[in-house]
Structures are given as structure tokens and as C-alpha cells.
Design a protein around this motif. Structure first.
Motif, PDB file in Angstrom:
ATOM      1  N   THR A 141       4.106 -12.274  10.056  1.00  0.00           N
ATOM      2  CA  THR A 141       5.476 -11.922   9.682  1.00  0.00           C
ATOM      3  C   THR A 141       5.578 -10.665   8.833  1.00  0.00           C
ATOM      4  O   THR A 141       6.679 -10.224   8.524  1.00  0.00           O
ATOM      5  N   TYR A 142       4.453 -10.069   8.436  1.00  0.00           N
ATOM      6  CA  TYR A 142       4.565  -8.893   7.577  1.00  0.00           C
ATOM      7  C   TYR A 142       3.731  -7.724   8.078  1.00  0.00           C
ATOM      8  O   TYR A 142       2.712  -7.886   8.739  1.00  0.00           O
ATOM      9  N   GLY A 143       4.233  -6.538   7.738  1.00  0.00           N
ATOM     10  CA  GLY A 143       3.512  -5.327   8.072  1.00  0.00           C
ATOM     11  C   GLY A 143       2.284  -5.158   7.190  1.00  0.00           C
ATOM     12  O   GLY A 143       2.207  -5.722   6.096  1.00  0.00           O
ATOM     13  N   MET A 144       1.337  -4.388   7.670  1.00  0.00           N
ATOM     14  CA  MET A 144       0.086  -4.158   6.958  1.00  0.00           C
ATOM     15  C   MET A 144      -0.190  -2.664   6.885  1.00  0.00           C
ATOM     16  O   MET A 144       0.271  -1.889   7.727  1.00  0.00           O
ATOM     17  N   GLY A 145      -0.957  -2.292   5.891  1.00  0.00           N
ATOM     18  CA  GLY A 145      -1.316  -0.889   5.759  1.00  0.00           C
ATOM     19  C   GLY A 145      -2.740  -0.714   5.272  1.00  0.00           C
ATOM     20  O   GLY A 145      -3.334  -1.636   4.696  1.00  0.00           O
ATOM     21  N   TRP A 146      -3.263   0.470   5.529  1.00  0.00           N
ATOM     22  CA  TRP A 146      -4.547   0.896   4.974  1.00  0.00           C
ATOM     23  C   TRP A 146      -4.304   2.124   4.107  1.00  0.00           C
ATOM     24  O   TRP A 146      -3.583   3.047   4.509  1.00  0.00           O
ATOM     25  N   PHE A 147      -4.911   2.113   2.947  1.00  0.00           N
ATOM     26  CA  PHE A 147      -4.876   3.242   2.040  1.00  0.00           C
ATOM     27  C   PHE A 147      -6.315   3.591   1.666  1.00  0.00           C
ATOM     28  O   PHE A 147      -7.234   2.799   1.890  1.00  0.00           O
ATOM     29  N   ARG A 148      -6.495   4.759   1.071  1.00  0.00           N
ATOM     30  CA  ARG A 148      -7.819   5.127   0.582  1.00  0.00           C
ATOM     31  C   ARG A 148      -7.680   5.892  -0.736  1.00  0.00           C
ATOM     32  O   ARG A 148      -6.652   6.499  -1.010  1.00  0.00           O
ATOM     33  N   GLN A 149      -8.761   5.816  -1.507  1.00  0.00           N
ATOM     34  CA  GLN A 149      -8.761   6.500  -2.789  1.00  0.00           C
ATOM     35  C   GLN A 149     -10.133   7.101  -3.038  1.00  0.00           C
ATOM     36  O   GLN A 149     -11.133   6.378  -3.102  1.00  0.00           O
ATOM     37  N   ALA A 150     -10.168   8.417  -3.153  1.00  0.00           N
ATOM     38  CA  ALA A 150     -11.396   9.130  -3.467  1.00  0.00           C
ATOM     39  C   ALA A 150     -11.496   9.309  -4.982  1.00  0.00           C
ATOM     40  O   ALA A 150     -10.480   9.257  -5.681  1.00  0.00           O
ATOM     41  N   PRO A 151     -12.703   9.526  -5.498  1.00  0.00           N
ATOM     42  CA  PRO A 151     -12.867   9.686  -6.949  1.00  0.00           C
ATOM     43  C   PRO A 151     -11.994  10.812  -7.491  1.00  0.00           C
ATOM     44  O   PRO A 151     -11.976  11.916  -6.952  1.00  0.00           O
ATOM     45  N   GLY A 152     -11.254  10.506  -8.547  1.00  0.00           N
ATOM     46  CA  GLY A 152     -10.409  11.499  -9.187  1.00  0.00           C
ATOM     47  C   GLY A 152      -9.124  11.815  -8.463  1.00  0.00           C
ATOM     48  O   GLY A 152      -8.375  12.707  -8.872  1.00  0.00           O
ATOM     49  N   LYS A 153      -8.841  11.074  -7.391  1.00  0.00           N
ATOM     50  CA  LYS A 153      -7.631  11.339  -6.621  1.00  0.00           C
ATOM     51  C   LYS A 153      -6.743  10.105  -6.590  1.00  0.00           C
ATOM     52  O   LYS A 153      -7.192   8.985  -6.845  1.00  0.00           O
ATOM     53  N   GLU A 154      -5.486  10.328  -6.246  1.00  0.00           N
ATOM     54  CA  GLU A 154      -4.557   9.213  -6.128  1.00  0.00           C
ATOM     55  C   GLU A 154      -4.791   8.455  -4.822  1.00  0.00           C
ATOM     56  O   GLU A 154      -5.329   9.002  -3.854  1.00  0.00           O
ATOM     57  N   ARG A 155      -4.373   7.224  -4.820  1.00  0.00           N
ATOM     58  CA  ARG A 155      -4.458   6.411  -3.604  1.00  0.00           C
ATOM     59  C   ARG A 155      -3.496   6.996  -2.577  1.00  0.00           C
ATOM     60  O   ARG A 155      -2.333   7.251  -2.883  1.00  0.00           O
ATOM     61  N   GLU A 156      -3.984   7.170  -1.339  1.00  0.00           N
ATOM     62  CA  GLU A 156      -3.158   7.798  -0.321  1.00  0.00           C
ATOM     63  C   GLU A 156      -3.064   6.949   0.936  1.00  0.00           C
ATOM     64  O   GLU A 156      -3.980   6.196   1.286  1.00  0.00           O
ATOM     65  N   PHE A 157      -1.942   7.095   1.586  1.00  0.00           N
ATOM     66  CA  PHE A 157      -1.665   6.370   2.832  1.00  0.00           C
ATOM     67  C   PHE A 157      -2.589   6.845   3.937  1.00  0.00           C
ATOM     68  O   PHE A 157      -2.831   8.039   4.098  1.00  0.00           O
TER      69      PHE A 157
END
Length: 124
Positions: free
Chosen positions: A31-47
Motif C-alpha cells: 500500500t505504500y511507495g518506496m524509495g532508495w537514497f544514498r549518502q556519501a561521506p560529508g554529503k547530504e542524503r540524496e534521492f
């Protein structure tokens, strides 16, 4: 409450492939959407990518379009991220997340539950 567990990360050479999996608890996964994000050292989490509840709609960041594919198997309560033609700049911790209803799919604030993350390292 939803619990998410990612797996499939590792070390791969540039040009290689990995398949990430995210297993979800609960009987309402479909019933819900899903996503993947990633975060590299020193960077913000990104879509990275997102998928609708039924799997019929998918969305990608420009940086991964044509190389990554998001999919889901609602019978197995699992969402996947197939990553091909990997580049060193893809190196990051990858997180799956449950999207809130009517929330923005491109920002972390639009997601209610997160996994612990899995490390992906791409060597040059």
C-alpha cells in the motif's frame, strides 16, 4: 511500524553491477511507495529512485537514469535496486525508505521509515 533491512552492498570495480534488496516487515507493504537514497561521506542524503505502491511508476535521479532499475515484489515484501555500469561516484551508503502518503518522493523528509543502510563501494 515498519522495519526495513537492506542487503546486497559490497565492493565492486567500476563498470560492474550490484543488486540491493530491502526486506520490509508488516502486511501493508503493497500500500505504500518506496524509495532508495544514498549518502556519501560529508554529503547530504540524496534521492536515487522511487517506485509506486503497485510498481507501475518509477522515478530516478538524473545521475542514475539508464543505469539503475528499481523494482518491487509485493508478495515478498521486498524492493530492489539493480545497479549497472557502476561508477566511483556511486560510492555511498544506500538506504531504502517507506514514503509517507502524499509526500514528496524526492526528499528524505517525505519518508517515514528507514533501513540501516548498506555500503556500496566502487573502485576505479
Amino acid at each position: 511500524q515498519v522495519q526495513l533491512v537492506e542487503s546486497g552492498g559490497g565492493l565492486v570495480q567500476a563498470g560492474g553491477s550490484l543488486r540491493l534488496s530491502c526486506a520490509a516487515s508488516g502486511r501493508t507493504f503493497s500500500t505504500y511507495g518506496m524509495g532508495w537514497f544514498r549518502q556519501a561521506p560529508g554529503k547530504e542524503r540524496e534521492f536515487v529512485a522511487a517506485i509506486s505502491s503497485g510498481g507501475g511508476s518509477t522515478y530516478y535521479a538524473d545521475s542514475v537514469k539508464g543505469r539503475f532499475t528499481i523494482s518491487r515484489d509485493n508478495a515478498k515484501n521486498t524492493v530492489y535496486l539493480q545497479m549497472n555500469s557502476l561508477k566511483p561516484e556511486d560510492t555511498a551508503v544506500y538506504f531504502c525508505a517507506v514514503r509517507g502518503y502524499s509526500s514528496n518522493r524526492y526528499y528524505p523528509s517525505g519518508y517515514d521509515y528507514w533501513g540501516q543502510g548498506t555500503q556500496v563501494t566502487v573502485s576505479s
